[in-house]
Write a protein that holds these residues in place. Structure first.
Motif, PDB file in Angstrom:
ATOM      1  N   VAL A   9       0.862  -1.176   0.000  1.00 24.00           N
ATOM      2  CA  VAL A   9       0.000   0.000   0.000  1.00 24.00           C
ATOM      3  C   VAL A   9       0.897   1.224   0.000  1.00 24.00           C
ATOM      4  CG1 VAL A   9      -1.766   1.245   1.286  1.00 24.00           C
ATOM      5  CG2 VAL A   9      -1.779  -1.241   1.253  1.00 24.00           C
ATOM      6  N   ASP A  10       0.506   2.217  -0.757  1.00 27.17           N
ATOM      7  CA  ASP A  10       1.287   3.447  -0.803  1.00 27.17           C
ATOM      8  C   ASP A  10       1.221   4.147   0.552  1.00 27.17           C
ATOM      9  OD1 ASP A  10       2.734   5.622  -1.584  1.00 27.17           O
ATOM     10  OD2 ASP A  10       1.190   6.459  -2.897  1.00 27.17           O
ATOM     11  N   ILE A  13      -0.405   7.708   0.806  1.00 28.41           N
ATOM     12  CA  ILE A  13      -1.867   7.817   0.877  1.00 28.41           C
ATOM     13  C   ILE A  13      -2.333   7.676   2.314  1.00 28.41           C
ATOM     14  CG2 ILE A  13      -4.029   6.700   0.233  1.00 28.41           C
ATOM     15  CD1 ILE A  13      -2.717   5.985  -2.446  1.00 28.41           C
ATOM     16  N   LEU A  14      -1.825   6.657   3.006  1.00 29.74           N
ATOM     17  CA  LEU A  14      -2.224   6.445   4.392  1.00 29.74           C
ATOM     18  C   LEU A  14      -1.745   7.575   5.295  1.00 29.74           C
ATOM     19  CD1 LEU A  14      -1.671   2.607   4.802  1.00 29.74           C
ATOM     20  CD2 LEU A  14      -3.781   3.843   4.335  1.00 29.74           C
ATOM     21  N   GLY A  68     -11.240   5.073   4.487  1.00 28.96           N
ATOM     22  CA  GLY A  68     -10.188   5.384   3.506  1.00 28.96           C
ATOM     23  C   GLY A  68      -9.062   4.378   3.537  1.00 28.96           C
ATOM     24  N   TRP A  69      -8.717   3.923   4.720  1.00 28.87           N
ATOM     25  CA  TRP A  69      -7.676   2.915   4.869  1.00 28.87           C
ATOM     26  C   TRP A  69      -8.128   1.603   4.230  1.00 28.87           C
ATOM     27  CZ3 TRP A  69      -4.755   2.009  10.099  1.00 28.87           C
ATOM     28  CH2 TRP A  69      -3.782   1.056   9.913  1.00 28.87           C
ATOM     29  N   LYS A  71     -10.298   1.236   1.864  1.00 24.22           N
ATOM     30  CA  LYS A  71     -10.340   1.428   0.410  1.00 24.22           C
ATOM     31  C   LYS A  71      -8.930   1.356  -0.189  1.00 24.22           C
ATOM     32  CE  LYS A  71     -11.952   4.701  -3.045  1.00 24.22           C
ATOM     33  NZ  LYS A  71     -12.576   6.017  -3.265  1.00 24.22           N
ATOM     34  N   ALA A  72      -7.976   1.990   0.501  1.00 23.20           N
ATOM     35  CA  ALA A  72      -6.598   1.999  -0.009  1.00 23.20           C
ATOM     36  C   ALA A  72      -5.999   0.594   0.020  1.00 23.20           C
ATOM     37  CB  ALA A  72      -5.739   2.958   0.802  1.00 23.20           C
ATOM     38  N   THR A  73      -6.307  -0.176   1.038  1.00 26.61           N
ATOM     39  CA  THR A  73      -5.716  -1.509   1.125  1.00 26.61           C
ATOM     40  C   THR A  73      -6.426  -2.514   0.213  1.00 26.61           C
ATOM     41  OG1 THR A  73      -7.067  -1.994   3.066  1.00 26.61           O
ATOM     42  CG2 THR A  73      -4.843  -1.198   3.462  1.00 26.61           C
ATOM     43  N   LYS A  75      -7.568  -1.786  -2.804  1.00 21.32           N
ATOM     44  CA  LYS A  75      -7.143  -1.515  -4.177  1.00 21.32           C
ATOM     45  C   LYS A  75      -5.759  -2.088  -4.456  1.00 21.32           C
ATOM     46  CE  LYS A  75      -9.585   2.709  -5.346  1.00 21.32           C
ATOM     47  NZ  LYS A  75      -9.438   4.126  -5.688  1.00 21.32           N
TER      48      LYS A  75
END
Length: 76
Positions: A9-10, A13-14, A68-69, A71-73, A75
């Motif tokens: 994960v970027d 972003i987090l 948001g976390w 969603k980011a993980t 993707k």
């Protein structure tokens, strides 16, 4: 059976999500403290409404961060 390696994960972003959440939380805490102090000083029930709204907004910011976390993980 194959083990799937976790996708990276970027962290930017987090980190951005976390910083925004902390800033929102700090503002909500300051507003809540001010509203509670106003209530103690006798400014009325409006202060309690502002206090409650600050608490709800703070919890909302935490839920937004967790969503948001997730969603980011997902993707990645």
């Amino acid at each position: 059976m194959t083990d799937m390696a976790p996708n990276p994960v970027d962290p930017k972003i987090l980190h951005g999500l976390f910083v925004r959440m902390v800033v929102i939380e700090l503002v909500c805490v300051a507003v809540a403290i001010g509203a509670f102090a106003g209530f103690v000083m006798g400014l009325g029930k409006v202060s309690l409404v502002i206090f409650a709204a600050a608490l709800v907004a703070g919890f909302g910011a935490q839920i937004w961060f967790i969503a948001g976390w997730a969603k980011a993980t997902s993707k990645a």
